[in-house]
Design a protein around this motif. Sequence first.
Motif, PDB file in Angstrom:
ATOM      1  N   HIS A   1     -28.540  11.690  20.164  1.00  0.00           N
ATOM      2  CA  HIS A   1     -29.584  10.900  19.504  1.00  0.00           C
ATOM      3  C   HIS A   1     -29.011   9.553  19.140  1.00  0.00           C
ATOM      4  O   HIS A   1     -27.931   9.465  18.588  1.00  0.00           O
ATOM      5  CB  HIS A   1     -30.077  11.630  18.260  1.00  0.00           C
ATOM      6  CG  HIS A   1     -31.436  11.186  17.836  1.00  0.00           C
ATOM      7  ND1 HIS A   1     -31.678   9.976  17.246  1.00  0.00           N
ATOM      8  CD2 HIS A   1     -32.645  11.780  17.942  1.00  0.00           C
ATOM      9  CE1 HIS A   1     -32.952   9.842  16.974  1.00  0.00           C
ATOM     10  NE2 HIS A   1     -33.568  10.923  17.392  1.00  0.00           N
ATOM     11  N   ASP A   2     -29.739   8.503  19.450  1.00  0.00           N
ATOM     12  CA  ASP A   2     -29.218   7.159  19.311  1.00  0.00           C
ATOM     13  C   ASP A   2     -29.161   6.674  17.876  1.00  0.00           C
ATOM     14  O   ASP A   2     -28.540   5.682  17.584  1.00  0.00           O
ATOM     15  CB  ASP A   2     -30.074   6.187  20.124  1.00  0.00           C
ATOM     16  CG  ASP A   2     -29.990   6.478  21.591  1.00  0.00           C
ATOM     17  OD1 ASP A   2     -30.944   6.165  22.294  1.00  0.00           O
ATOM     18  OD2 ASP A   2     -28.956   7.028  22.017  1.00  0.00           O
TER      19      ASP A   2
ATOM     20  N   PRO B   1     -30.325  16.354  20.325  1.00  0.00           N
ATOM     21  CA  PRO B   1     -31.348  15.319  20.091  1.00  0.00           C
ATOM     22  C   PRO B   1     -32.749  15.866  20.013  1.00  0.00           C
ATOM     23  O   PRO B   1     -33.629  15.425  20.715  1.00  0.00           O
ATOM     24  CB  PRO B   1     -31.179  14.411  21.313  1.00  0.00           C
ATOM     25  CG  PRO B   1     -30.726  15.333  22.380  1.00  0.00           C
ATOM     26  CD  PRO B   1     -29.870  16.356  21.719  1.00  0.00           C
TER      27      PRO B   1
ATOM     28  N   ASN C   1     -31.616  15.833  28.853  1.00  0.00           N
ATOM     29  CA  ASN C   1     -31.720  14.515  28.214  1.00  0.00           C
ATOM     30  C   ASN C   1     -30.576  13.591  28.614  1.00  0.00           C
ATOM     31  O   ASN C   1     -30.779  12.414  28.921  1.00  0.00           O
ATOM     32  CB  ASN C   1     -31.754  14.662  26.690  1.00  0.00           C
ATOM     33  CG  ASN C   1     -33.097  15.173  26.197  1.00  0.00           C
ATOM     34  OD1 ASN C   1     -34.068  15.210  26.949  1.00  0.00           O
ATOM     35  ND2 ASN C   1     -33.158  15.577  24.942  1.00  0.00           N
TER      36      ASN C   1
ATOM     37  N   LYS D   1     -30.519  10.138  30.810  1.00  0.00           N
ATOM     38  CA  LYS D   1     -29.881   8.892  30.376  1.00  0.00           C
ATOM     39  C   LYS D   1     -29.013   8.299  31.480  1.00  0.00           C
ATOM     40  O   LYS D   1     -28.899   7.071  31.601  1.00  0.00           O
ATOM     41  CB  LYS D   1     -29.047   9.133  29.124  1.00  0.00           C
ATOM     42  CG  LYS D   1     -29.889   9.363  27.868  1.00  0.00           C
ATOM     43  CD  LYS D   1     -29.023   9.512  26.634  1.00  0.00           C
ATOM     44  CE  LYS D   1     -29.887   9.697  25.387  1.00  0.00           C
ATOM     45  NZ  LYS D   1     -29.086   9.814  24.151  1.00  0.00           N
TER      46      LYS D   1
ATOM     47  N   ASN E   1     -38.663  14.732  21.548  1.00  0.00           N
ATOM     48  CA  ASN E   1     -38.870  13.294  21.343  1.00  0.00           C
ATOM     49  C   ASN E   1     -37.887  12.437  22.143  1.00  0.00           C
ATOM     50  O   ASN E   1     -38.256  11.428  22.744  1.00  0.00           O
ATOM     51  CB  ASN E   1     -38.736  12.952  19.855  1.00  0.00           C
ATOM     52  CG  ASN E   1     -40.060  13.085  19.131  1.00  0.00           C
ATOM     53  OD1 ASN E   1     -40.964  13.742  19.635  1.00  0.00           O
ATOM     54  ND2 ASN E   1     -40.170  12.491  17.957  1.00  0.00           N
ATOM     55  N   THR E   2     -36.606  12.871  22.128  1.00  0.00           N
ATOM     56  CA  THR E   2     -35.593  12.078  22.829  1.00  0.00           C
ATOM     57  C   THR E   2     -35.862  12.030  24.320  1.00  0.00           C
ATOM     58  O   THR E   2     -35.582  11.024  24.977  1.00  0.00           O
ATOM     59  CB  THR E   2     -34.199  12.674  22.559  1.00  0.00           C
ATOM     60  OG1 THR E   2     -33.989  12.742  21.158  1.00  0.00           O
ATOM     61  CG2 THR E   2     -33.118  11.818  23.189  1.00  0.00           C
TER      62      THR E   2
ATOM     63  N   SER F   1     -38.479   9.331  24.683  1.00  0.00           N
ATOM     64  CA  SER F   1     -37.958   7.986  24.401  1.00  0.00           C
ATOM     65  C   SER F   1     -37.051   7.521  25.538  1.00  0.00           C
ATOM     66  O   SER F   1     -37.023   6.332  25.881  1.00  0.00           O
ATOM     67  CB  SER F   1     -37.200   7.970  23.069  1.00  0.00           C
ATOM     68  OG  SER F   1     -36.029   8.766  23.143  1.00  0.00           O
ATOM     69  N   THR F   2     -36.310   8.467  26.149  1.00  0.00           N
ATOM     70  CA  THR F   2     -35.461   8.104  27.290  1.00  0.00           C
ATOM     71  C   THR F   2     -36.310   7.699  28.485  1.00  0.00           C
ATOM     72  O   THR F   2     -36.012   6.705  29.162  1.00  0.00           O
ATOM     73  CB  THR F   2     -34.551   9.287  27.675  1.00  0.00           C
ATOM     74  OG1 THR F   2     -33.784   9.691  26.537  1.00  0.00           O
ATOM     75  CG2 THR F   2     -33.601   8.894  28.795  1.00  0.00           C
TER      76      THR F   2
ATOM     77  N   THR G   1     -39.682   4.186  18.667  1.00  0.00           N
ATOM     78  CA  THR G   1     -40.484   4.331  19.887  1.00  0.00           C
ATOM     79  C   THR G   1     -41.740   3.476  19.806  1.00  0.00           C
ATOM     80  O   THR G   1     -42.120   2.814  20.776  1.00  0.00           O
ATOM     81  CB  THR G   1     -40.859   5.810  20.104  1.00  0.00           C
ATOM     82  OG1 THR G   1     -39.671   6.596  20.144  1.00  0.00           O
ATOM     83  CG2 THR G   1     -41.611   5.981  21.407  1.00  0.00           C
TER      84      THR G   1
END
Length: 706
Positions: free
Chosen positions: A14-15, A82, A185, A189, A216-217, A220-221, A253
């Motif tokens: 997770h960023d 994440p 995930n 990326k 969610n991740t 978002s990716t 996001t």
Amino acid sequence: MAYHLCSSPSSLFHDRQPLCNSLSSPPKLGSKTSTFTYSFKPTLLPSQPKILLQMTNVSLQDPIPQETQNLNPSKGNDSQYPDGKSGSSSKNYIWVNPKSSRASQLRKNSYDARYASLMKLAESLNSCSPNEEDVVEVLRGLGDRILEQDAVTVINNMVNPETAYLALRYFQQRLKLSREVILYNVTLKVFRKCRGFDRAEKLFDEMLERGVKPVNTTFSTMITCARLCSFPHKAVEWFEKMPSFGCVPDGVTYSAMIDAYGRAGNVNMALSLYDRARTQKWRIDPVTFSTLIKIYGTSGNFDGCLNVYEEMKALGVKPNLVIYNTLIDAMGRAKRPWQAKIIYREMKKNGFLPNFGTYASLLRAYGRARYGEDALSVYKEMKEKGVELTVVLYNTLLAMCADLGYVDEAVEIVEDMKNSGTCKPDSWSFSSLITVYSCSGKVLEAEVTLNEMFEAGYEPNIFVLTSLIQCYGKAQRTDDVVRTFHRLLELGITPDERFCCCLLNVMTQTPKEELSKLTDCVEKADSKLGHVVQLLVGEQDNDEEFKRGSSELFDSIGSDVRKAYCNCLIDICVKLDLLQRACELLDLGITLEIYTDIQSRSSTQWSLYLKGLSLGAALTALHVWINDLTKALESGEELPPLLGINTGHGKHKYSDKGLAAVFESHLKELNAPFHEAPDKVGWFLTTKVAAQSWLESRSSPGLVAA
């Protein structure tokens, strides 16, 4: 010095939420079982009298204790992944005496050493052949007992999408994954790093087929991958899928979607999200601010561009070079070169060096607004720094030179263009140079440039031929004007309204005895215009027909050329001493609102405004105004204390004389008591007493054409 070897692995997953969690339960006192928590980077803390280690004796080949093999998400360990969930924050440490001889060996065997090995393994995968055999051979270095976290670490540090996918397959076949979505995930990326959006979409479909639910991740990716690949519509599509999978976008996001919606053309949605961002204090990145500035600029709301810029600075977000370039470009399109200049100065003050985009935006801003000196200064700086110009930028400069009458500068720019080695003059370049020569009356140079244009393989277009006709007309070479007109017809070019306006302008400079040669050209170009011109040149005494023909003509032409047509026709009337016709045309122009606010009256001053009128139209307006003053005086109306004539203070770009200079001479011929005001440039003023005395003493007014 003590070393804290618990660093968060969450940056893999997770960023935005750095976490530090243990993968195992706290050991009981006296337990011989080692505790393993895997970290990415060691965090050095201030000196303490002990060493904290969370793992001992770990290598890529060592057997892994049982409690680290079975990752049980039910025990609060999900926070390392994440999925947006939080987990246990317990941390387990083993105290080691820093003076112990084993301290350095324990540090060497910590997870940081293992992490370094995993990094090397990822590098090997990046460079190996994208086939299953080679990938398996590299991954054998992990041994038989592989941690799920090791798999995540390896893939997360890869950049080769083909071998990353094979590595994913390898881990899926050999591990009992507790959170398989994490591996997907980090693989997504990798695809994002190499801008492989198609691969990312296929992997997402595979994930669903395996029954893995995205989080969610994941979305978002996918969204950021679409943005990086310049697929804003795809970003919008993935954003709008989130609710169907039970995912709720976070502020980051949402902020990213301001940019995506803006680039996709959904301006209303972008601005709606921006309003929410301001009220809910979402973090907005510079890329999104740049898109917002573009949105406002495209819609023509240039004040909105500046407002976004100020809001950005108020939020503490520092503008980058892209934002400065976007703002300068927006101010150029707004024809606000002074604001472009202010932003450019601020950019340099903040330590940014201009790049090609900066220079291009400045040239367009200054060129469009005809800021000649500023544009040429930017051009000089670009040459000094070796920045190459495109053909479009060269032509922007040449068009500006043509409008401003910069003959020598235009010649130099064309020569630079020829010598650049990257650009050659195109038809627009030659057209601008011919225009510069034509408006300056340089017939020979214009003809040489025309021949050069032919040799370069370009046929003259209507702009070139219009300029040539203007050039020949200025030199009073009427036969060449006629020859060029016939050439235009031979090339199959239809005369447009601006071309016809140029013919009218040439007629104002042509000797009376040669006007008939041009009348035929005008009639072929536009029959309605030809009919009106024929009534003037033929001096036919038919007032009703002239008024009807003039009204039909102005009803048929565009609003952008109406004033030019009317000015030229009045000039022809003045040239032929047709004062009544000139007055009729002026009256028609006022009726059709071609001319507005020529006269104004207040209790303190009556004024005549001549700015924007040709010389003939201005002289006609003066004649009408003097007659109106005489009638007012004869009817017993009181004149105001002050009377004034405003000619403006500019001069024609290709002439040393402006309207003010010509009018000063004309007012002296009329013996009028108007004198140039020393404190008001372009104004000629007189008093009530002087004006009344002059009006009473003058005989029937006549119009003198200068």
